[in-house]
Design an enzyme around this catalytic site. Structure first.
Site, short mmCIF file in Angstrom:
data_model
loop_
_atom_site.label_atom_id
_atom_site.label_comp_id
_atom_site.label_asym_id
_atom_site.label_seq_id
_atom_site.Cartn_x
_atom_site.Cartn_y
_atom_site.Cartn_z
N CYS A 19 -0.67 -3.58 15.12
CA CYS A 19 -0.41 -3.21 13.74
C CYS A 19 -0.95 -4.25 12.75
O CYS A 19 -0.76 -5.45 12.93
CB CYS A 19 1.10 -3.04 13.55
SG CYS A 19 1.55 -2.55 11.88
N CYS B 239 3.39 8.19 1.61
CA CYS B 239 3.80 7.18 2.58
C CYS B 239 4.05 5.88 1.83
O CYS B 239 3.12 5.34 1.21
CB CYS B 239 2.70 7.03 3.62
SG CYS B 239 3.04 5.73 4.81
N GLU C 177 0.82 -1.21 0.00
CA GLU C 177 0.00 0.00 0.00
C GLU C 177 0.85 1.26 0.00
O GLU C 177 1.92 1.28 0.61
CB GLU C 177 -0.84 0.04 1.28
CG GLU C 177 -1.86 -1.04 1.33
CD GLU C 177 -2.50 -1.15 2.71
OE1 GLU C 177 -2.61 -0.14 3.41
OE2 GLU C 177 -2.87 -2.28 3.07
N CYS D 285 5.55 -8.05 7.48
CA CYS D 285 6.53 -7.55 8.43
C CYS D 285 6.83 -8.64 9.45
O CYS D 285 5.95 -9.42 9.80
CB CYS D 285 5.96 -6.31 9.12
SG CYS D 285 7.10 -5.51 10.25
N CYS E 80 4.23 -6.29 16.02
CA CYS E 80 3.64 -5.36 17.00
C CYS E 80 2.14 -5.66 17.09
O CYS E 80 1.48 -5.83 16.06
CB CYS E 80 3.85 -3.91 16.55
SG CYS E 80 5.59 -3.49 16.34
N CYS F 143 -1.63 1.96 7.98
CA CYS F 143 -0.82 1.02 7.21
C CYS F 143 -1.29 -0.42 7.34
O CYS F 143 -1.65 -0.90 8.41
CB CYS F 143 0.64 1.13 7.63
SG CYS F 143 0.88 1.04 9.39
N1 SAH Z 1 8.03 -0.46 10.97
C1 SAH Z 1 8.04 0.96 11.13
C2 SAH Z 1 7.04 1.69 10.28
C3 SAH Z 1 5.66 1.20 10.45
S1 SAH Z 1 4.20 2.05 10.58
C4 SAH Z 1 7.85 1.31 12.58
O1 SAH Z 1 7.57 0.44 13.38
O2 SAH Z 1 8.02 2.47 12.94
C5 SAH Z 1 4.33 3.65 11.10
C6 SAH Z 1 3.78 3.91 12.51
O3 SAH Z 1 2.42 3.52 12.69
C7 SAH Z 1 4.58 3.18 13.58
O4 SAH Z 1 4.85 4.07 14.61
C8 SAH Z 1 3.61 2.12 14.02
O5 SAH Z 1 3.92 1.67 15.31
C9 SAH Z 1 2.29 2.85 13.93
N2 SAH Z 1 1.11 2.00 13.89
C10 SAH Z 1 0.95 0.78 13.37
N3 SAH Z 1 -0.30 0.32 13.56
C11 SAH Z 1 -0.96 1.28 14.20
C12 SAH Z 1 -2.30 1.41 14.69
N4 SAH Z 1 -3.20 0.43 14.54
N5 SAH Z 1 -2.62 2.56 15.32
C13 SAH Z 1 -1.71 3.54 15.47
N6 SAH Z 1 -0.45 3.48 15.05
C14 SAH Z 1 -0.07 2.37 14.43
#
Ligand code: SAH
Length: 340
Positions: free
Chosen positions: A118, A104, A91, A111, A115, A330
């Site tokens: 996510c 973005c 995406e 991944c 987390c 994302c």
């Molecule tokens: N792998 C990288 C980039 C990923 S996404 C990282 O971890 O930073 C970018 C941001 O969105 C990251 O800070 C991630 O933790 C956050 N993110 C992912 N899912 C989310 C959600 N459901 N709500 C809020 N933030 C989220």
């Protein structure tokens, strides 16, 4: 077949020499690929036809294709689901800001980081994107939407520092004076805190803004939501950030996604302030976006937590949420398409 879009100018020069051609042709090709964004060798009208034929025998200009384009009716955010040559999906989101459009981009299919909040990692990791596939997200989105990308955030699907070689190659091609020439001052890279690679990145003097996803201020809290904390705990991440800050002179930003009653107390704010203030870093507070299948995680009051940080003397902002009506967070669109 070799994807020529993923090659740096010096690699193309070597490729031309190997084909028994003149080195200066490489720059012409590089300009066609990255300044004029040609998608076929045929368009490269200042190359002799014989060379164009030779190139097609060994090289391709790989493309990604927009499969779904969703445009928000509220705020002009557009989200594009791209289909890659092997039918995988990533995406890309384009957002309108006063100072220009921000794109973005994704750096991996899936991944490994896991987390809990996510959507990108729910079904695990598939593969790294190539440098060309990351560049193509910019070039194709400009073509598809007619908009111009001014700023870039590496915050899409994937952990960019887990795809270190392709991501740093992408950054070099992106900024090259004969290419798209996008200064790294316009680039932010977000990482979950792969400390060793943060340190490697400092040495590349890219000038980009590093965002580190902290989301908790104690190891026990962070362990619960980010498995990577078992490998690189908060102290290790802060040391790497300190090092990045010293070597590059760039201010770090931390991302902190708040969940009601989990990480948003006064004590949490105090602990976070103690971590980030010595670095002169700022904090981007994000309201956790609920994702399908993980409805229990989320729903924090970002503005209230930001205010706590401001009172403690930390520079903090709430990230503007864009494209809520098109699942622009994302990984959500890919997850729905692949039924993850
Ligand atoms: N792998 C990288 C980039 C990923 S996404 C990282 O971890 O930073 C970018 C941001 O969105 C990251 O800070 C991630 O933790 C956050 N993110 C992912 N899912 C989310 C959600 N459901 N709500 C809020 N933030 C989220």
């Amino acid at each position: 077949m070799i994807d020529i879009l993923s090659l740096e100018l010096s690699d193309i020069e070597q490729a031309l020499l190997d084909l028994g051609e003149k080195k200066y042709r490489a720059k012409q090709i590089f300009v066609w690929l990255h300044k004029k964004q040609a998608v076929t060798f045929d368009e490269m009208s200042d190359l002799p036809e014989a060379l164009r034929v030779k190139l097609t025998q060994k090289y391709t200009i790989s493309r990604i294709f927009p499969q779904t384009v969703l445009t928000s009716r509220k705020d002009d955010t557009a989200k594009i689901l791209y289909c890659l040559p092997d039918n995988e999906h990533v995406e890309t989101v384009i957002m309108r800001y006063k100072y220009g459009d921000t794109l973005c981009v994704s750096s991996q299919v899936g991944c490994k980081m896991g987390c809990v909040f996510c959507a990108s990692g729910k079904a695990g990791f598939v593969r790294n994107l190539t440098a060309g596939e990351i560049l193509s997200q910019i070039y194709e989105t400009e073509r598809v939407t007619g908009r111009v990308v001014h700023n870039l955030v590496m915050m899409g699907i994937g952990e960019p520092l887990d795809n270190y070689d392709n991501v740093t190659k992408f950054l070099r091609i992106l900024a090259h004076k004969d290419g798209r020439q996008m200064s790294h001052r316009h680039v932010s890279l977000s990482t979950c805190g792969l400390a060793d690679n943060i340190e490697r990145l400092s040495a590349e003097s890219t000038g980009l803004t590093l965002s580190v996803s902290l989301h908790a201020a104690t190891d026990s809290q962070r362990d619960e939501i980010m498995p990577i904390n078992k490998k690189y705990n908060i102290a290790r991440v802060i040391t790497a950030c300190n090092n990045y800050n010293k070597v590059t002179g760039r201010r770090i930003s931390f991302e902190y996604a708040v969940t009601n009653g989990f990480n948003d107390s006064d004590a949490d704010a105090k602990r976070l302030a103690a971590l980030v203030k010595p670095l002169g870093a700022y904090v981007n507070v994000i309201p956790v976006n609920k994702i399908r299948g993980r409805e229990n995680v989320g729903g924090g009051n970002a503005a209230a937590f930001r205010d706590k940080l401001l009172l403690l003397g930390v520079t903090a902002t709430v990230r503007r949420t864009l494209g809520e009506d098109i699942e622009a967070a994302c990984g959500q669109l890919r997850a729905n398409t692949e039924n993850i």
